[in-house]
Write an enzyme that holds these catalytic residues in place. Structure first.
Site, PDB file in Angstrom:
ATOM      1  CG  HIS A 111      -2.076   0.808   1.295  1.00  0.00           C
ATOM      2  ND1 HIS A 111      -2.458   1.629   0.265  1.00  0.00           N
ATOM      3  CD2 HIS A 111      -2.978   1.046   2.295  1.00  0.00           C
ATOM      4  CE1 HIS A 111      -3.536   2.322   0.616  1.00  0.00           C
ATOM      5  NE2 HIS A 111      -3.867   1.980   1.856  1.00  0.00           N
ATOM      6  CG  HIS A 168      -4.104   0.327  -8.176  1.00  0.00           C
ATOM      7  ND1 HIS A 168      -5.452   0.277  -7.935  1.00  0.00           N
ATOM      8  CD2 HIS A 168      -3.576   1.186  -7.275  1.00  0.00           C
ATOM      9  CE1 HIS A 168      -5.724   1.085  -6.926  1.00  0.00           C
ATOM     10  NE2 HIS A 168      -4.615   1.652  -6.509  1.00  0.00           N
ATOM     11  CG  ASP A 213       3.085   4.462  -4.021  1.00  0.00           C
ATOM     12  OD1 ASP A 213       3.024   5.608  -3.554  1.00  0.00           O
ATOM     13  OD2 ASP A 213       2.372   3.528  -3.617  1.00  0.00           O
TER      14      ASP A 213
HETATM   15  N1  CMC Z   1       5.114  -7.193 -10.117  1.00  0.00           N
HETATM   16  C1  CMC Z   1       4.987  -8.429 -10.653  1.00  0.00           C
HETATM   17  N2  CMC Z   1       3.825  -9.092 -10.746  1.00  0.00           N
HETATM   18  C2  CMC Z   1       2.716  -8.487 -10.261  1.00  0.00           C
HETATM   19  C3  CMC Z   1       2.763  -7.207  -9.682  1.00  0.00           C
HETATM   20  C4  CMC Z   1       4.014  -6.550  -9.613  1.00  0.00           C
HETATM   21  N3  CMC Z   1       4.134  -5.321  -9.071  1.00  0.00           N
HETATM   22  N4  CMC Z   1       1.532  -6.839  -9.279  1.00  0.00           N
HETATM   23  C5  CMC Z   1       0.721  -7.872  -9.590  1.00  0.00           C
HETATM   24  N5  CMC Z   1       1.437  -8.855 -10.188  1.00  0.00           N
HETATM   25  C6  CMC Z   1       0.922 -10.133 -10.747  1.00  0.00           C
HETATM   26  C7  CMC Z   1       0.580 -11.111  -9.637  1.00  0.00           C
HETATM   27  O1  CMC Z   1       1.688 -11.913  -9.329  1.00  0.00           O
HETATM   28  C8  CMC Z   1      -0.553 -11.881 -10.272  1.00  0.00           C
HETATM   29  O2  CMC Z   1       0.004 -12.766 -11.202  1.00  0.00           O
HETATM   30  P1  CMC Z   1      -0.695 -14.241 -11.448  1.00  0.00           P
HETATM   31  O3  CMC Z   1      -2.038 -13.926 -12.012  1.00  0.00           O
HETATM   32  O4  CMC Z   1       0.225 -14.932 -12.385  1.00  0.00           O
HETATM   33  O5  CMC Z   1      -0.754 -14.896 -10.097  1.00  0.00           O
HETATM   34  C9  CMC Z   1      -1.308 -10.806 -11.060  1.00  0.00           C
HETATM   35  O6  CMC Z   1      -0.309  -9.814 -11.385  1.00  0.00           O
HETATM   36  C10 CMC Z   1      -2.440 -10.164 -10.312  1.00  0.00           C
HETATM   37  O7  CMC Z   1      -1.919  -9.660  -9.096  1.00  0.00           O
HETATM   38  P2  CMC Z   1      -2.699  -9.664  -7.710  1.00  0.00           P
HETATM   39  O8  CMC Z   1      -1.713  -9.832  -6.602  1.00  0.00           O
HETATM   40  O9  CMC Z   1      -3.852 -10.605  -7.767  1.00  0.00           O
HETATM   41  O10 CMC Z   1      -3.271  -8.195  -7.690  1.00  0.00           O
HETATM   42  P3  CMC Z   1      -3.799  -7.467  -6.433  1.00  0.00           P
HETATM   43  O11 CMC Z   1      -4.922  -6.629  -6.890  1.00  0.00           O
HETATM   44  O12 CMC Z   1      -4.071  -8.395  -5.305  1.00  0.00           O
HETATM   45  O13 CMC Z   1      -2.557  -6.567  -5.981  1.00  0.00           O
HETATM   46  C11 CMC Z   1      -1.083  -4.779  -5.656  1.00  0.00           C
HETATM   47  C12 CMC Z   1      -2.433  -5.213  -6.217  1.00  0.00           C
HETATM   48  C13 CMC Z   1      -0.954  -3.265  -5.742  1.00  0.00           C
HETATM   49  C14 CMC Z   1      -0.963  -5.167  -4.170  1.00  0.00           C
HETATM   50  C15 CMC Z   1       0.047  -5.469  -6.469  1.00  0.00           C
HETATM   51  O14 CMC Z   1      -0.045  -5.084  -7.823  1.00  0.00           O
HETATM   52  C16 CMC Z   1       1.444  -5.165  -5.920  1.00  0.00           C
HETATM   53  O15 CMC Z   1       1.893  -5.828  -4.982  1.00  0.00           O
HETATM   54  N6  CMC Z   1       2.149  -4.141  -6.503  1.00  0.00           N
HETATM   55  C17 CMC Z   1       3.433  -3.728  -5.976  1.00  0.00           C
HETATM   56  C18 CMC Z   1       3.257  -2.849  -4.745  1.00  0.00           C
HETATM   57  C19 CMC Z   1       2.737  -1.470  -5.095  1.00  0.00           C
HETATM   58  O16 CMC Z   1       3.242  -0.816  -6.012  1.00  0.00           O
HETATM   59  N7  CMC Z   1       1.749  -0.996  -4.307  1.00  0.00           N
HETATM   60  C20 CMC Z   1       1.196   0.354  -4.452  1.00  0.00           C
HETATM   61  C21 CMC Z   1      -0.238   0.342  -4.897  1.00  0.00           C
HETATM   62  S1  CMC Z   1      -0.820   1.969  -5.389  1.00  0.00           S
HETATM   63  C22 CMC Z   1      -0.754   2.965  -3.977  1.00  0.00           C
HETATM   64  C23 CMC Z   1      -1.465   2.411  -2.783  1.00  0.00           C
HETATM   65  O17 CMC Z   1      -2.494   1.771  -2.883  1.00  0.00           O
HETATM   66  O18 CMC Z   1      -0.995   2.652  -1.692  1.00  0.00           O
END
Ligand code: CMC
Length: 432
Positions: free
Chosen positions: A270, A311, A368
């Protein structure tokens, strides 16, 4: 929210053939929702949605996101317009009250916020209980939570007047506390707020000024700071905002509730991502190593993720990331800096956006990805990045809390799918 269309959704139990008709509610925009509030009473079943991927937890008139199109609106105004034409104080008023202020209302609001920026003198002593090397987010959780001990006079959550006073106090004092957390960590004296400065300029003064000299915040940097605050002001029902609503639903006081939001924001998935992006760019170090890190991010057996990418809601460019990228260019130009991390970030973005893995999963840079580069250029240490996010998001949290308290739905109490042991007899110690 309306169900005037009489739209319904019929859910049928394939075993018994019994069915229930569920109302479908339309919002102003976005997908309609199936109202399952009476589902348990009607069927004896709960819905199951860990992670809330398909659950609307409340109705809200504050913020609208269209994740497919990359649209973000606050009270109907596009983030691009707010970032370029408005200012943070106006956005705070807008989120709290629903409409842009008149000139008179704006100046009254600014006056109120400006005149609540000082903190109780005893809070200075409270800080001294922390180690100097404490993470400033740890300090933020502690000090903001402690505010209820200092401002207990107006914490009747059922009083509209008290709610507004707490909102003003929180918006006004959070920059003072954030700047104090920074000053404490570097061993410099706390700076008192200055009433002649704007909200953002005053924050820069409290952070970078010292009592021995007059600090005049650069207007371009103050404007950039203000824009960064606008970009983080609110973002619908994300993890920290949902935490705020859940904590507030028990009737907890607003300072405790905002401290809960800060704790939730801290995580790297987050608000902690801005700090993690810079750490990641430093780890990558050179463009030649980008493919190696992209490979790691794609490996399902490797927990590494590209920080600042992806996201839960945006499946297109995060509109805030675009504005942030432009602001990064402006700030670096102004300061005459050329941070190699900006080049690295641009190249990483280019490579990732051409890669099938990221394209298929619709993973784009989020807010971010570029914010850390600007904040670093402005002189903030990495540990302060999430603090700045918390500072700016306080208005969103408190506005969401205020909205919920004006129309309460009772305590938030989700149910579960129990996967533990069935009832079993207690075994005495000598029999185990
Ligand atoms: N790098 C590599 N793979 C990713 C990433 C990433 N940053 N984000 C998602 N994926 C992949 C994930 O492994 C999954 O792959 P598969 O379908 O093969 O299992 C797919 O994309 C869907 O991901 P998810 O985890 O189901 O998506 P989510 O909605 O649960 O997670 C998230 C969203 C923001 C937590 C995630 O994208 C992440 O961890 N990003 C990196 C951290 C980040 O930049 N966070 C800031 C978010 S914006 C500001 C805020 O909210 O505070």
């Amino acid at each position: 929210m309306t169900d005037a269309s009489n739209k319904t959704f019929t859910l049928t139990n394939d075993q018994t053939g019994e069915s229930v008709v569920l109302p479908v509610l339309d919002g102003v925009d976005g997908p309609s929702v199936i109202d399952v509030r009476k589902l348990y009473a009607q069927t004896g079943h709960f819905t199951y949605d860990p992670g809330f991927r398909a659950t609307g937890s409340c109705d809200s008139a504050l913020t609208y996101i269209d994740g497919e199109q990359g649209i973000l609106l606050h009270r109907g105004y596009a983030i691009e317009e707010l970032a370029n034409k408005s200012d943070y104080m106006e956005v705070c008023y807008l989120l709290l009250h629903g409409n842009l202020p008149s000139a008179a209302a704006k100046s009254e609001f600014e006056h109120t916020i400006t005149h609540h920026t000082m903190v109780h003198d005893q809070i200075h002593n409270f800080f001294r209980g922390f180690r100097r090397d404490a993470h400033p987010m740890a300090i933020m959780c502690g000090v903001v939570g402690a505010l209820s001990a200092f401002y207990h006079d107006h914490t009747d959550v059922n009083s509209a007047e008290d709610r507004l006073i707490s909102a003003h106090r929180l918006i006004a004092k959070i920059p003072t506390i954030a700047a104090m957390a920074y000053k404490y960590s570097i061993g410099q004296p706390f700076m008192f707020p200055r009433n002649d400065l704007s909200y953002a300029a005053n924050f820069l003064h409290m952070t970078f000024g010292v009592p021995a000299a007059t600090y005049e915040p650069d207007p371009v940097l103050s404007r950039a700071m203000d824009k960064i605050f606008i970009l983080h002001a609110d973002h619908e029902q994300n993890a920290s905002t949902s935490t705020v609503r859940i904590a507030g639903s028990s009737g907890a006081n607003p300072y405790a509730v905002i401290a809960a939001g800060i704790a939730s924001l801290w995580g790297p998935a987050h608000g902690g991502a801005n700090e993690a992006v810079l750490t990641m760019l430093d780890q990558i170090g050179d463009k030649s190593r980008i493919p190696e890190f992209v490979k790691k991010a794609k490996d399902p057996d490797d927990p590494f993720r590209l920080m600042g990418f992806g996201h839960r809601v945006y499946k297109n460019f995060d509109p805030r990331a675009k504005i942030m990228k432009e602001a990064a260019d402006e700030v670096l130009d102004l300061l005459g800096l050329s941070d190699p991390r900006l080049e690295l970030a641009r190249e990483l973005e280019r490579i990732a956006l051409e890669d099938d893995y990221f394209v298929q999963r619709k993973l784009y840079p989020n807010v971010d990805f570029y914010s850390g580069i600007i904040l670093k250029a402005m002189g903030f240490p990495t540990e302060m990045f999430t603090v700045l996010f918390a500072l700016a998001r306080t208005v969103g949290w408190i506005s969401q809390w205020k909205e919920m308290m004006e129309n309460p739905d009772g305590i938030f109490r989700p149910r579960q799918l129990y996967t533990g042991e069935a009832q079993r007899p207690y075994v005495s110690l000598d029999q185990r």
